[in-house]
Write an enzyme that holds these catalytic residues in place. Structure first.
Site, short mmCIF file in Angstrom:
data_model
loop_
_atom_site.label_atom_id
_atom_site.label_comp_id
_atom_site.label_asym_id
_atom_site.label_seq_id
_atom_site.Cartn_x
_atom_site.Cartn_y
_atom_site.Cartn_z
N LYS A 1 51.76 -7.48 63.19
CA LYS A 1 50.97 -8.64 63.66
C LYS A 1 50.79 -8.69 65.18
O LYS A 1 49.78 -9.17 65.67
CB LYS A 1 51.60 -9.94 63.18
N ASP B 1 47.08 -17.68 59.57
CA ASP B 1 48.36 -18.29 59.16
C ASP B 1 48.41 -19.68 59.79
O ASP B 1 48.78 -20.66 59.14
CB ASP B 1 49.56 -17.49 59.69
#
Ligand code: ATR
Length: 287
Positions: A72, A108
């Site tokens: 990420k 997210d």
């Protein structure tokens, strides 16, 4: 299963591991439901393979990728464009191929905000208690601060909470509090709090009998959310419901993060309920 043709567009997830990801079933169910000629595949990519994987995304004209652990952060310098919030959070979970330019987003974080909104909960002006100070807490804290909430971050390791609070204070010009996660501080933080978010792994299978918050501290005026989705109803959520609180489970957040990625890749509104049912079924099948 979708029919693969010469014009099928490809999406997928890169990470290590990816075997337990629920994204393939969620997205494929959504493509099928809307009759879109897309397919979503899992790609296990080791740390050393990340650069080649992103070059491959360009060369193969892959429409979109989700990015999970351990990539990420590392993926950011490999992209052409970065959403402001994803840059501040320092993590990308969604890449969209926008006419050959690879753009990084963090759904997210925006998915969490969307999960709150879907329950009719707006964050502006709210006092929000965050449990935990890891990667998940960071994304959620940044987006809530951006949305105009004031935050109290409680973490087992105080310095991590302090670090996160000061980073948010600096980037978002908002005052944040940080405290050690214990009963006395929870009591203090809950005074005037509107929303509680658990981002720690406490309560996750096999630890299902644990909760980060003593049940007697929970009241009906709180909205309680838990990022843990295995089990779907954690002890925290069960006790919050029993106290009359509204709850948001971890699967809602997971599905919203997928729904927002889906919309970036296809330009279509995601079929949220279909994605959620597919995820629930996948969770049950895993057992
Ligand atoms: P993620 O990226 O999923 O947030 P992480 O960065 O490993 O994962 O963060 C896990 C969070 O859960 C941390 O806030 C961690 O607290 P510490 O910073 O003190 O490690 C918290 N956590 C994990 N197990 C915990 C436990 N048994 N009790 C309290 N907090 C816990």
């Amino acid at each position: 299963m979708n029919r693969i043709t010469g014009s099928t567009r490809i999406c997928g997830i890169i990470g290590d591991p990816v075997e337990h990801s629920m994204s393939p079933v969620m997205h494929n169910a959504a493509f099928e439901a809307l009759g879109l000629n897309y397919v979503y595949l899992p790609f296990r990519v080791h740390r050393e393979g990340l650069k080649a994987a992103i070059s491959g995304m360009r060369a193969l004209n892959i429409a979109g990728l989700n990015v999970t652990i351990p990539h990420k952060m590392a993926v950011i310098p490999l992209l052409d464009k970065l959403d402001l919030l994803a840059g501040r959070i320092g993590a990308v979970n969604t890449i969209a191929n926008e006419n050959g330019e690879l753009a990084g987003y963090n759904t997210d974080a925006s998915g969490f905000l969307q999960a709150l909104r879907a329950q009719g909960v707006e964050s502006e002006g709210k006092r929000i208690v965050i449990l935990g100070a890891g990667g998940a807490a960071k994304g959620i804290s940044f987006i809530l601060a951006e949305a105009g909430a004031s935050l109290v971050i409680l973490n087992r390791t105080l310095y991590r909470a302090k670090e996160l609070a000061s980073q948010i204070a600096q980037d978002c010009q908002r005052k944040m509090e940080a405290m050690t996660l214990n009963e006395a501080n929870l009591k203090r933080a809950f005074d005037r709090a509107d929303i509680l978010v658990n981002t720690t792994s406490v309560g996750m299978t096999p630890d299902v009998d644990r909760s980060p918050v003593p049940g007697n501290l929970l009241g009906s005026r709180l909205v309680v959310s838990d990022i843990v989705y295995n089990p779907l109803e954690t002890r925290l959520l069960r006790e919050a419901k029993a106290a009359g609180a509204r709850t948001i489970d971890g699967l809602d957040m997971l599905v919203w993060q997928g729904a927002l990625a889906f919309e970036k890749w296809t330009g279509q509104k995601a079929p949220f309920e279909i994605m959620k049912q597919a995820a629930i079924k996948a969770l049950q099948d895993e057992k």
